[in-house]
Scaffold this motif. Sequence first.
Motif, PDB file in Angstrom:
ATOM      1  N   LYS A  77      68.470  23.419  27.911  1.00 31.60           N
ATOM      2  CA  LYS A  77      69.272  24.519  27.384  1.00 31.60           C
ATOM      3  C   LYS A  77      70.487  24.054  26.586  1.00 31.60           C
ATOM      4  O   LYS A  77      71.290  24.873  26.154  1.00 31.60           O
ATOM      5  N   GLN A  86      72.630  23.159  23.639  1.00 25.30           N
ATOM      6  CA  GLN A  86      72.688  23.310  22.186  1.00 25.30           C
ATOM      7  C   GLN A  86      73.062  21.989  21.506  1.00 25.30           C
ATOM      8  O   GLN A  86      72.561  21.669  20.426  1.00 25.30           O
ATOM      9  N   ARG A 130      70.023  19.771  21.435  1.00 18.89           N
ATOM     10  CA  ARG A 130      69.049  20.361  20.502  1.00 18.89           C
ATOM     11  C   ARG A 130      69.353  19.948  19.069  1.00 18.89           C
ATOM     12  O   ARG A 130      68.452  19.556  18.319  1.00 18.89           O
ATOM     13  N   PRO A 176      68.111  30.035  24.587  1.00 19.45           N
ATOM     14  CA  PRO A 176      69.376  30.305  25.292  1.00 19.45           C
ATOM     15  C   PRO A 176      69.109  30.964  26.631  1.00 19.45           C
ATOM     16  O   PRO A 176      68.050  31.564  26.859  1.00 19.45           O
ATOM     17  N   ASP A 222      76.153  33.395  21.571  1.00 18.32           N
ATOM     18  CA  ASP A 222      75.474  32.159  21.980  1.00 18.32           C
ATOM     19  C   ASP A 222      74.026  32.137  21.489  1.00 18.32           C
ATOM     20  O   ASP A 222      73.503  31.080  21.095  1.00 18.32           O
ATOM     21  N   LYS A 223      73.376  33.302  21.503  1.00 14.86           N
ATOM     22  CA  LYS A 223      71.996  33.366  21.023  1.00 14.86           C
ATOM     23  C   LYS A 223      71.921  33.059  19.532  1.00 14.86           C
ATOM     24  O   LYS A 223      71.013  32.366  19.068  1.00 14.86           O
ATOM     25  N   TRP A 280      72.413  29.349  18.904  1.00 13.61           N
ATOM     26  CA  TRP A 280      71.238  28.542  19.205  1.00 13.61           C
ATOM     27  C   TRP A 280      70.346  28.374  17.974  1.00 13.61           C
ATOM     28  O   TRP A 280      69.715  27.339  17.779  1.00 13.61           O
ATOM     29  N   GLN A 281      70.293  29.395  17.147  1.00 13.50           N
ATOM     30  CA  GLN A 281      69.393  29.395  15.996  1.00 13.50           C
ATOM     31  C   GLN A 281      70.037  28.860  14.725  1.00 13.50           C
ATOM     32  O   GLN A 281      69.327  28.503  13.792  1.00 13.50           O
TER      33      GLN A 281
END
Length: 344
Positions: free
Chosen positions: A118, A120, A123, A180, A188-189, A192-193
């Motif tokens: 999870k 970020q 990622r 997320p 936050d969502k 993430w993208q």
Amino acid sequence: MSPLCVGHQFDIGAVLQRSGSNERLQAVKKRIQQLWNPKRVMLRDKVAFLLGSCQVWATAYWLGWSPSTFYKCYTFQVLVLMLVRWGWYRHKKWHYYLLDFCYFANLLLLIHLWVQPKSQLLRKVTFAYNTGPLTWSIVAFRNSLVYHDLDKVTSVFLHLAPACVTWTLHWHPDADRFGPRPDASEQDKQAWQHASFLQLVVLPLLPYVIWATAYYLKIFVVSAERIRQRGYITLFTYVTTTTKGVYAAIAKRVPLKYRPQVYLFLHMCFCGTTFTIAWLCWHHFHLHTMLLAAMGAASIWHGATFYFDVFAKKYLAEVAKIANASNKLAPSGSTSCAMQQKQS
């Protein structure tokens, strides 16, 4: 590297002296002939070619069949290949290669996949590493898809497979595992993208500097004398002394004592430049997909070049050497069978 024979000498005379038996000598001779006859060597390499081919198409099938679970396929293969590579590189005195950046990047990816799915930060950092320097190293170091050579297949895998994992996580993710958190805010969502230039180009340089500092201290300070005395090979010595290219060309013009710093600086510039390409790929599916396809094609092209320009002549010559060495084994006296190792 897939050796045709082992770089050791078999002193049959010594065996005879220890055993005091012609029967013992004959048994040793027969065993050597069985292990190193040309037919056996060629059969082994044919089997390796078959297995290497199966590994490639099975990986490609999984990537297309279930991209959201491809990280599991990658994890299994990278653990097996790294275990084999550790043993082989330790034997060849190449184990300091395992401190290079591509192994650090693969380790970070495994941490992201199984410890911090999870995150970020991981990622985006792993996306930059895998789509940037790891992918472009296929071209920089001419990684070749040579199916019967496990070492070459492993090198292609370590540079291309993480990029494929990153591609699946970005475009075909397992949202429950890697997305997320369910209770995440809308901000936050969205975070993430989305990724800014700063997050994909500047931020990845921070863990890179940590790796580079540790690498410099280990290779050029703490273990420098040990590496020199024992004849260990590192990527630095290979790139700056035995290859043609930008690194080698610049290294020859730099005083010896400054070469490690220049080498790492050039490496950082290479990474920073490819991070920029990774940032573009984050926002463009087709660009990202075409990049991976192009790098896969480059590894195949390098492999084809190796097979037709180098391997055909070299392989036949070495099989002939094995046949000659086997035929020269005598039933009496002291005979030394020196097996030469194929360099890749």
